[in-house]
Scaffold this motif. Structure first.
Motif, mmCIF file in Angstrom:
data_model
loop_
_atom_site.group_PDB
_atom_site.id
_atom_site.type_symbol
_atom_site.label_atom_id
_atom_site.label_comp_id
_atom_site.label_asym_id
_atom_site.label_seq_id
_atom_site.Cartn_x
_atom_site.Cartn_y
_atom_site.Cartn_z
ATOM 1 N N ARG A 17 40.184 28.875 29.177
ATOM 2 C CA ARG A 17 39.066 27.938 29.081
ATOM 3 C C ARG A 17 38.456 27.639 30.450
ATOM 4 O O ARG A 17 37.880 26.583 30.656
ATOM 5 N N MET A 18 38.622 28.534 31.394
ATOM 6 C CA MET A 18 38.094 28.315 32.739
ATOM 7 C C MET A 18 37.150 29.452 33.111
ATOM 8 O O MET A 18 37.194 30.546 32.525
ATOM 9 N N ILE A 19 36.311 29.196 34.097
ATOM 10 C CA ILE A 19 35.518 30.259 34.712
ATOM 11 C C ILE A 19 36.455 31.104 35.564
ATOM 12 O O ILE A 19 37.177 30.580 36.419
ATOM 13 N N HIS A 20 36.473 32.416 35.334
ATOM 14 C CA HIS A 20 37.388 33.282 36.070
ATOM 15 C C HIS A 20 36.688 34.595 36.416
ATOM 16 O O HIS A 20 35.543 34.847 36.016
ATOM 17 N N ILE A 21 37.396 35.416 37.176
ATOM 18 C CA ILE A 21 36.863 36.673 37.691
ATOM 19 C C ILE A 21 37.576 37.826 37.002
ATOM 20 O O ILE A 21 38.806 37.812 36.876
ATOM 21 N N ARG A 22 36.791 38.837 36.574
ATOM 22 C CA ARG A 22 37.364 40.026 35.960
ATOM 23 C C ARG A 22 36.962 41.259 36.781
ATOM 24 O O ARG A 22 35.780 41.447 37.098
ATOM 25 N N CYS A 23 37.952 42.077 37.117
ATOM 26 C CA CYS A 23 37.697 43.265 37.906
ATOM 27 C C CYS A 23 36.965 44.301 37.053
ATOM 28 O O CYS A 23 37.313 44.547 35.894
ATOM 29 N N ALA A 24 35.939 44.918 37.652
ATOM 30 C CA ALA A 24 35.140 45.910 36.925
ATOM 31 C C ALA A 24 35.766 47.293 36.942
ATOM 32 O O ALA A 24 35.362 48.160 36.152
ATOM 33 N N GLU A 25 36.747 47.537 37.832
ATOM 34 C CA GLU A 25 37.390 48.848 37.916
ATOM 35 C C GLU A 25 38.753 48.861 37.228
ATOM 36 O O GLU A 25 39.050 49.782 36.475
ATOM 37 N N CYS A 26 39.568 47.844 37.509
ATOM 38 C CA CYS A 26 40.914 47.793 36.927
ATOM 39 C C CYS A 26 40.817 47.332 35.467
ATOM 40 O O CYS A 26 40.054 46.423 35.139
ATOM 41 N N ALA A 27 41.619 47.918 34.617
ATOM 42 C CA ALA A 27 41.597 47.589 33.194
ATOM 43 C C ALA A 27 42.356 46.294 32.942
ATOM 44 O O ALA A 27 43.518 46.152 33.356
ATOM 45 N N ASP A 28 41.665 45.360 32.291
ATOM 46 C CA ASP A 28 42.281 44.092 31.877
ATOM 47 C C ASP A 28 42.950 43.391 33.067
ATOM 48 O O ASP A 28 44.143 43.072 33.046
ATOM 49 N N PHE A 29 42.185 43.155 34.127
ATOM 50 C CA PHE A 29 42.700 42.487 35.323
ATOM 51 C C PHE A 29 41.817 41.271 35.573
ATOM 52 O O PHE A 29 40.625 41.415 35.863
ATOM 53 N N ASP A 30 42.399 40.075 35.446
ATOM 54 C CA ASP A 30 41.675 38.816 35.605
ATOM 55 C C ASP A 30 42.280 38.025 36.756
ATOM 56 O O ASP A 30 43.493 38.095 37.019
ATOM 57 N N LEU A 31 41.427 37.248 37.416
ATOM 58 C CA LEU A 31 41.851 36.413 38.538
ATOM 59 C C LEU A 31 41.267 35.014 38.368
ATOM 60 O O LEU A 31 40.121 34.861 37.918
ATOM 61 N N CYS A 32 42.060 34.024 38.726
ATOM 62 C CA CYS A 32 41.529 32.671 38.775
ATOM 63 C C CYS A 32 40.715 32.511 40.080
ATOM 64 O O CYS A 32 40.808 33.332 40.998
#
Length: 433
Positions: A17-32
């Motif tokens: 439920r937060m704004i987060h960052i998703r990598c466009a190259e790595c598969a299914d990789f999210d960062l807070c």
């Protein structure tokens, strides 16, 4: 909760439920956001990789107090869980929404609209996202329930250990649910080794830890049920069950499994409704039997029920005597006993039904029910006594005192009349000096 949850791949924080960052190259990789700003990396991911910003769409589109993300969750919940299952829908939506909020918003937004089956037009007012987020945060904090933790006793008493070795100081039991869950992970350790075999072994260990966490969650849920429904006070529960009729006890044992799905108050209301249904069905069957026998009023029905009980007792006594006096190897039919041999059974008093089996309990409130149990008075006589006291108080020229009540009900025990008078006085049903 939403079916798809997102966690930061570095710090494992829940970022659904937060704004987060998703990598466009790595598969299914999210960062807070904190991990992204610090340049954290893990595995093949590098800080230089391109990224996308995943927003939560937390802004109103139809009403000022519901965001777009909540609208999507509400529609998804109604489609997945079934329209009308508002308790589970509210839990699915989250954000401090109750089942009444979800029901009212769905009906007003998607049902009672001129564009049905489409929702009403979009929200036209000004959108202040900061104020909207503050309201949402305040609602979530207000909705968060206080954890149910039973009070710790000053000392460990023998009564605490009568229930599966319960230890009140630690809020644990001697035998926990899945008591051997810690055995597979108690000797587990992790070593820093980059070989492929060690990585596979580490993956297996992490899977075992996830299984162990799920078992701990199941154990905590069962403890929550025990503490919420106060099942530790088993003496009081056993005493309450003994006061129930046979049909009510059977029904209670069948419905105990539903206590895990309901709160203590909802489960109490659920049982109360089922008990009322049993009493009504029993009363309806009794009245239908009276109608088939040609009875036209309740007084005839009471006499019929009394004669029926008496006849049943005589039949049981007669059959019992015949079985006791019948020869084992005799082929001659037994001689019927004369009437004088069973007179002692006929003259025995007919057992009076107990108060818990009375069919008129629904006429009393909870306080009146407790008073009748204390005074051992059935519902209809109690209502008659209450009517007599209130009527005498209304027609009396002077304030109605306790002595007047005792004089009015001379055929009743003085102590019962005095307690009944005090009860009516406390509820302001009669005028007092």
């Amino acid at each position: 909760m939403p079916p798809q949850k997102f966690h930061c791949n570095v710090c494992a924080q829940d970022i659904t439920r937060m704004i987060h960052i998703r990598c466009a190259e790595c598969a299914d990789f999210d960062l807070c956001i904190p991990c992204y700003t610090s340049g954290a990396s893990l595995g093949e991911h590098q800080p230089s990789h391109p990224y996308r910003i995943i927003e939560t769409n937390s802004y109103p589109i139809f009403t000022e107090d519901w965001g777009a993300d909540e609208e999507l969750l509400l529609i998804d919940a109604c489609e997945t869980l079934g329209l009308g299952n508002w308790s589970d829908i509210a839990e699915y939506v989250g954000n401090g929404r109750t089942k009444e909020d979800c029901k009212d918003h769905y009906i007003s937004t998607y049902i009672e609209t001129s564009n049905y089956p489409l929702s009403k037009s979009e929200f036209d007012g000004p959108i202040d996202r900061i104020a909207f987020a503050e309201k949402k945060r305040a609602r979530i904090q207000k909705f968060e329930p206080i954890p149910v933790i039973p009070p710790k006793p000053l000392a460990s008493t023998p009564q605490c250990h009568e229930i599966q070795g319960y230890m009140p100081g630690r809020l644990e039991f001697d035998q926990e649910y899945m008591n051997e869950a810690e055995v597979p992970v108690k000797d587990m350790n992790f070593e820093e080794d980059a070989s492929e075999s060690k990585q596979q072994e580490e993956h297996i260990k992490l899977t075992m830890l996830n299984i162990y966490n799920s078992r701990l969650t199941s154990r905590a849920i069962r403890k929550q049920v025990i503490f919420t429904h106060n099942l530790l006070d088993y003496r009081r529960l056993q005493a309450n069950e003994k006061r129930l009729s046979k049909e009510e006890r059977l029904l209670l044992n069948k419905t105990k499994s539903f206590a895990r799905l309901l709160s203590a108050e909802d489960y109490r209301k659920f049982l109360h409704g089922l008990f009322e249904q049993v009493a009504l069905v029993k009363r309806i069957q009794e009245l239908q039997e009276w109608r088939q026998m040609g009875l036209t009023n309740l007084e005839q029905g009471v006499r019929y029920q009394r004669d029926k009980t008496q006849k049943m007792l005589i039949s049981r006594a007669t059959s019992g005597l015949i079985r006791q006096n019948k020869p084992l190897n005799s082929v001659v039919p037994p001689v019927p006993f004369p009437i004088r041999d069973i007179q002692k059974f006929v003259k025995q008093p007919i057992p009076v039904p107990s108060f818990p089996t009375s069919a008129d309990r629904h006429l009393l409130s909870d306080e009146e029910h407790s008073l009748c149990l204390q005074l051992q008075i059935f519902p209809k006589p109690f209502l008659a006594l209450k009517y007599a006291l209130i009527s005498a108080s209304l027609i009396s020229d002077k304030p109605f005192s306790k002595d007047d009540a005792v004089q009015l009900l001379k055929h009743i025990e003085h102590t019962k009349v005095e307690q009944l008078y005090d009860f009516c006085k406390r509820l302001n049903w009669i005028t007092t000096p």
